[in-house]
Design a protein around this motif. Sequence first.
Motif, PDB file in Angstrom:
ATOM      1  N   LYS A 119      83.463  75.137 135.512  1.00 47.14           N
ATOM      2  CA  LYS A 119      83.494  76.202 136.523  1.00 47.14           C
ATOM      3  C   LYS A 119      84.934  76.665 136.749  1.00 47.14           C
ATOM      4  CE  LYS A 119      79.557  74.093 138.865  1.00 47.14           C
ATOM      5  NZ  LYS A 119      79.179  73.238 139.994  1.00 47.14           N
ATOM      6  N   ALA A 120      85.882  75.761 136.503  1.00 47.84           N
ATOM      7  CA  ALA A 120      87.297  76.114 136.709  1.00 47.84           C
ATOM      8  C   ALA A 120      88.158  75.408 135.669  1.00 47.84           C
ATOM      9  CB  ALA A 120      87.743  75.707 138.111  1.00 47.84           C
ATOM     10  N   LEU A 121      89.280  76.038 135.345  1.00 51.14           N
ATOM     11  CA  LEU A 121      90.267  75.437 134.443  1.00 51.14           C
ATOM     12  C   LEU A 121      91.597  75.360 135.176  1.00 51.14           C
ATOM     13  CD1 LEU A 121      89.809  77.362 131.060  1.00 51.14           C
ATOM     14  CD2 LEU A 121      89.087  75.047 131.597  1.00 51.14           C
ATOM     15  N   VAL A 122      92.269  74.221 135.087  1.00 53.27           N
ATOM     16  CA  VAL A 122      93.633  74.122 135.611  1.00 53.27           C
ATOM     17  C   VAL A 122      94.543  73.882 134.404  1.00 53.27           C
ATOM     18  CG1 VAL A 122      95.227  72.819 137.059  1.00 53.27           C
ATOM     19  CG2 VAL A 122      92.899  73.256 137.849  1.00 53.27           C
ATOM     20  N   SER A 172      71.588  67.128 134.944  1.00 59.24           N
ATOM     21  CA  SER A 172      71.132  67.990 136.044  1.00 59.24           C
ATOM     22  C   SER A 172      72.046  69.199 136.241  1.00 59.24           C
ATOM     23  CB  SER A 172      71.047  67.185 137.342  1.00 59.24           C
ATOM     24  OG  SER A 172      72.307  66.578 137.570  1.00 59.24           O
ATOM     25  N   ASP A 173      73.384  68.948 136.358  1.00 61.26           N
ATOM     26  CA  ASP A 173      74.270  70.102 136.407  1.00 61.26           C
ATOM     27  C   ASP A 173      75.329  69.885 135.353  1.00 61.26           C
ATOM     28  OD1 ASP A 173      75.621  72.388 136.947  1.00 61.26           O
ATOM     29  OD2 ASP A 173      76.780  71.561 138.605  1.00 61.26           O
ATOM     30  N   SER A 174      75.062  70.425 134.193  1.00 57.33           N
ATOM     31  CA  SER A 174      75.931  70.060 133.075  1.00 57.33           C
ATOM     32  C   SER A 174      77.140  70.986 132.956  1.00 57.33           C
ATOM     33  CB  SER A 174      75.114  70.071 131.794  1.00 57.33           C
ATOM     34  OG  SER A 174      74.354  71.251 131.760  1.00 57.33           O
ATOM     35  N   ARG A 175      77.664  71.420 134.123  1.00 56.15           N
ATOM     36  CA  ARG A 175      78.966  72.099 134.101  1.00 56.15           C
ATOM     37  C   ARG A 175      79.922  71.288 134.949  1.00 56.15           C
ATOM     38  NH1 ARG A 175      79.397  77.914 135.938  1.00 56.15           N
ATOM     39  NH2 ARG A 175      78.008  77.132 137.541  1.00 56.15           N
ATOM     40  N   ALA A 176      81.105  71.026 134.405  1.00 54.19           N
ATOM     41  CA  ALA A 176      82.100  70.284 135.189  1.00 54.19           C
ATOM     42  C   ALA A 176      82.682  71.211 136.250  1.00 54.19           C
ATOM     43  CB  ALA A 176      83.210  69.795 134.267  1.00 54.19           C
ATOM     44  N   ASP A 177      83.064  70.643 137.384  1.00 53.00           N
ATOM     45  CA  ASP A 177      83.740  71.454 138.401  1.00 53.00           C
ATOM     46  C   ASP A 177      85.076  71.941 137.862  1.00 53.00           C
ATOM     47  OD1 ASP A 177      82.197  71.409 141.033  1.00 53.00           O
ATOM     48  OD2 ASP A 177      82.054  69.361 140.308  1.00 53.00           O
ATOM     49  N   VAL A 178      85.763  71.057 137.118  1.00 52.91           N
ATOM     50  CA  VAL A 178      87.088  71.482 136.628  1.00 52.91           C
ATOM     51  C   VAL A 178      87.475  70.682 135.382  1.00 52.91           C
ATOM     52  CG1 VAL A 178      88.354  69.877 138.151  1.00 52.91           C
ATOM     53  CG2 VAL A 178      89.488  71.946 137.356  1.00 52.91           C
ATOM     54  N   TYR A 179      88.124  71.359 134.449  1.00 54.40           N
ATOM     55  CA  TYR A 179      88.800  70.726 133.306  1.00 54.40           C
ATOM     56  C   TYR A 179      90.291  70.908 133.576  1.00 54.40           C
ATOM     57  CZ  TYR A 179      84.878  70.479 129.844  1.00 54.40           C
ATOM     58  OH  TYR A 179      83.724  70.186 129.147  1.00 54.40           O
TER      59      TYR A 179
END
Length: 868
Positions: A505-508, A470-477
């Motif tokens: 959506k974001a990288l840490v 459904s939302d195949s983007r992770a909030d963060v890696y």
Amino acid sequence: MLRGRQVHYIPGWDCHGLPIELKALGELGTSGLGPLEIRQKAREFAEGAIARQKSAFQRWGVMADWDQCYYTYDGVYEAAQLKVFQEMHSKGFIYQDYKPVFWSPSTRTALAEAELEYNPEHVSRSIYTTFPLSTLPPGIASEGLESVSVLVWTTQPWTIPANQAVCYMPNAKYSVVKRADTSQLLLVASECSASVAALLETELESVGTFTGSQLEGGICKHPTIPDKEVPLLPANHVTMAKGTGLVHTAPAHGMDDYSVASQFKLSVECMVDEDGKFTELAGPELQNLAVMTEGTDKVITMLKECGSLVKEEQCVHSYPYDWRTKQPVVIRPSKQWFINTASLKDKAKEALQKVRVLPESARGSLLSMLDRRTYWCISRQRSWGVPIPVFYHRETGEPLINKHTVTHIAQLFKEKGSDCWWELPVEDLLPNEVLKKSKAGPVTDYVRGEDVLDIWFDSGASWAAVLEESDSRADVYVEGKDQIGGWFQSSLLTSVAVRNKAPYKALVVHGFAVTEKGDKMSKSLGNVVDPDQVINGGEDPSLPAYGADVLRWWVAESNVFSEVQIGPTALNSARDSINKLRNTLKFLLGNLQGFDPRVQAVDPKEMHYIDQYMLHLLREYSIKVTDAYTEFDAGRAIRVLQGFIARELSSFYFSIIKDRLYCDPEDSLARRSCQTVLEEILDGVTRSIAPILPHLAEEVYLHAPGHGEGETLFKSGWIKSSSVWRRPGLEEAVEGACAIRDSFLSSIPGKNAAQYDLNIAVEPGLLFELMESLQEHPSSTSSQLAELMMVARVNLCSVLPRDLPSDALLSSGTFLINLEGGVIREDSAYKIAAVPTSAARCPRCRRYTADSADCLCPRCQSTVSQAH
């Protein structure tokens, strides 16, 4: 989670790859195992490591879906990965080619750029050698120059036997120069002639100068291979920074050399085998010699013998090593599978613009890493990995791979796992209906491929295997900065290729742990700090058991975006900080014994002013701490917490309320009022430390009043801070009193405030009214004002009495009242006279409020008689 969000964290393990395969083979100490035996041993090794790591993560308090982890050796994962591979292949991003790749002789496999480590201290034997011009370029032939030799420089003498050309820069200037010592004529770039003269320790006289393009059509003789002719060719990668401005070109052993070969249709024959040794193609003198060592010696000897060697010197430079074996790699061509990353670069950069990167400074590295990568070699000559689902024609070697073949194999992997690639007969892997759809001949024409996919392709496909459709983007890696060229990049490239968007959506991007001296930790140096030893203690008495929360505090307090130091100093400091915090929590829990906020809490409007004021400070604290967490700044959250405990609680509120807590009647409004606040403080502090110290926070929650048995803090929400806690005039009243208290305390340095009666004189006006709200009667030993001042008695008046004793200590000051956003402003003056009290010390509350030393003060008399 504390803020009521649905957090779904699925931890995962990359299970394939060379380190595990080598570990498994190393433990067996055997060779000659078949792929299935190697895979079985490697899987057992991986499973053992995963079990240990998983239990460690759980002990550290990492919250995750521990029953639903992902593993790259899982059939379902492998099937999802093949689907990504197939989609990229059908879009033309994946192709097979014979070209130079980084090759590691020590592990006998191709490597990707991300698997290289550059050693800046590598020493090469660099040489200057001549290639005699057999055919002068037409552009300079008329000058009457005879027997000119082209001078080239290389740091890799072993590649000379593979030379196919010498390259020049078309728009640079070149000179034929004459050696003063031998009269030999050499062709070099004009701007390099001075440095070459210094190197050869002789003068060079220019005999003629030309532009590079005039060299076109010149042909040299190869120094060590009789009858071999080598053309002079134009190339843009030629630099003048080092060497002679003429570049020896061996297309099989250099990336730039290969692009020249593609342009001019030169041979790219490889004379180096998988062990990094010369093959019979190099000739009988060189065959079987390791190119980096004996091979180099031999080539230099051959050049000396034929009189071509002009100079040899040691060159210290940055050179690629295999990051696992720490051995140098070579560049050699082989038939491999590649991803054409050049065609994906612009899309990938565009997708990165929409990604939040923490710290922002890492974005530049991500972009420059993408720029450096023109293609990505994804095939590996190993057994432990996901097989590349390709068949080769027995006769022609043509690969058979398409949507039908890959979909069928993905289905088999899903059901049986990828071992079936080796277990099943080819007829099952390539059934008739698939052959028909592929318009291919009989199954007997095909053999299965033996390469496996690069592990970066394994991990780079995790978005396809793990994220919800459904939302195949992770909030963060989240990963370390070494993944800028690894997982972050491989995930981005595969996702952009298949779906035109980033998988995150974001990288840490965090730094690494280093020792307290700042040294990088490595297993080979034996200076690694083992988290298990930090938590459980070691055999050495210098390694106490700190527990998991100390480890977590150390992380939270560090700037994780840089290198983070760990060792006894850092850990002891973290433990001391937690112990101070525990003391505060103990004080709060101890004083809330027998208090039930659900029944006994006091409405803020009825509370003592200082209690209401404390709620106001608590609200300010909770806003600051929430902001820090919202910015992922755990270090700031800790600093805000420590400041609040030291200033607002320990040295201010706790010291003021102790008398009321310990000595007022148990069920009195005064005592319940401050217990209500203590419960709010305990709740706020516990929630605000929970993300960093989950074990301590949960333990406190078990003992804290006001909630049912068996509840967990982590499902009970974030800090409650009510705007009801803000009261106009309240802050001014307490802060005005605090200003007066500061003046008083500075007038009695080193003395005990409890032994004084305090006369406070304030002119009629706002400040006087505010002080009256804290003390209704002109003189009192038990008013809120007396409590705040921590004195025996306060006399509140508009002018100081005239008959003050001679030992009275006088001081004065002003306080600016600012109400209703500055509509009401009043600067009020006050005067203070502190007089040693004549009252005696009460044996129960120890305040100087008793009539004589052997009787209780009026408040204690009343409390004790009520209790009886």
